[in-house]
Design a protein around this motif. Structure first.
Motif, short mmCIF file in Angstrom:
data_model
loop_
_atom_site.label_atom_id
_atom_site.label_comp_id
_atom_site.label_asym_id
_atom_site.label_seq_id
_atom_site.Cartn_x
_atom_site.Cartn_y
_atom_site.Cartn_z
N LEU A 99 0.86 -1.18 0.00
CA LEU A 99 0.00 0.00 0.00
C LEU A 99 0.89 1.23 0.00
CD1 LEU A 99 -2.83 1.25 0.20
CD2 LEU A 99 -2.60 1.10 2.68
N VAL A 100 0.89 1.96 -1.10
CA VAL A 100 1.71 3.16 -1.23
C VAL A 100 0.88 4.34 -0.71
CG1 VAL A 100 2.98 4.67 -2.80
CG2 VAL A 100 2.92 2.20 -3.21
N VAL A 101 1.40 5.02 0.29
CA VAL A 101 0.72 6.16 0.90
C VAL A 101 1.65 7.36 0.71
CG1 VAL A 101 -0.27 7.08 3.04
CG2 VAL A 101 -0.36 4.62 2.58
N ASP A 102 1.51 8.02 -0.47
CA ASP A 102 2.47 9.08 -0.79
C ASP A 102 1.86 10.31 -1.45
OD1 ASP A 102 1.90 8.25 -3.37
OD2 ASP A 102 3.96 7.81 -3.92
N GLY A 103 0.55 10.48 -1.32
CA GLY A 103 -0.10 11.67 -1.86
C GLY A 103 -0.07 11.75 -3.38
N GLY A 104 0.21 10.64 -4.04
CA GLY A 104 0.24 10.61 -5.50
C GLY A 104 1.62 10.82 -6.12
N LEU A 105 2.67 10.91 -5.31
CA LEU A 105 4.00 11.21 -5.83
C LEU A 105 4.46 10.17 -6.84
CD1 LEU A 105 6.47 13.04 -5.84
CD2 LEU A 105 7.37 11.69 -3.95
N THR A 106 4.27 8.87 -6.56
CA THR A 106 4.77 7.86 -7.49
C THR A 106 3.99 7.84 -8.79
OG1 THR A 106 3.44 6.18 -6.35
CG2 THR A 106 5.76 6.34 -5.74
N VAL A 107 2.78 8.34 -8.80
CA VAL A 107 2.01 8.43 -10.04
C VAL A 107 2.62 9.51 -10.94
CG1 VAL A 107 -0.23 9.02 -11.03
CG2 VAL A 107 -0.11 7.66 -8.95
N ARG A 108 3.10 10.55 -10.34
CA ARG A 108 3.66 11.67 -11.09
C ARG A 108 5.15 11.47 -11.42
NH1 ARG A 108 3.20 17.75 -8.94
NH2 ARG A 108 1.60 17.98 -10.48
N TRP A 109 5.84 10.61 -10.65
CA TRP A 109 7.29 10.43 -10.78
C TRP A 109 7.66 10.04 -12.20
CZ3 TRP A 109 10.03 12.13 -6.87
CH2 TRP A 109 11.40 11.92 -6.88
N PRO A 110 8.68 10.69 -12.78
CA PRO A 110 9.08 10.31 -14.15
C PRO A 110 9.63 8.91 -14.18
CG PRO A 110 10.58 11.96 -13.23
CD PRO A 110 9.49 11.74 -12.22
N SER A 111 9.37 8.21 -15.28
CA SER A 111 9.84 6.83 -15.41
C SER A 111 11.24 6.77 -15.95
CB SER A 111 8.91 6.03 -16.28
OG SER A 111 8.65 6.70 -17.48
#
Length: 73
Positions: A61-73
């Motif tokens: 469960l990633v609890v990061d405010g959406g940071l990993t969704v926005r993180w560049p690949s």
């Protein structure tokens, strides 16, 4: 649980971590617009440890405010 950036005594320490200004700057990069709180991380842990999550196994469960969704690949 995989927490993102959370405000804590450690992260508020400007010598050993980001400090207050660094946290504020980092918060602007998070889609939620801020860093998380220790209480928000604790609520996720409380959910996973509770009866409502009794059938959840082997998940991250990633609890990061959406940071990993926005993180560049």
């Amino acid at each position: 649980m995989i927490p993102g950036l959370v405000e804590s005594p450690q992260s508020l320490d400007p010598v050993n971590s980001l400090g207050p200004q660094g946290l504020a700057d980092a918060g602007r990069l998070i889609p939620a617009g801020r860093v998380g709180t220790a209480d928000e991380a604790a609520r996720a842990i409380r959910f996973l440890a509770g009866d409502d999550a009794a059938y959840i196994t082997g998940q991250q469960l990633v609890v990061d405010g959406g940071l990993t969704v926005r993180w560049p690949s």
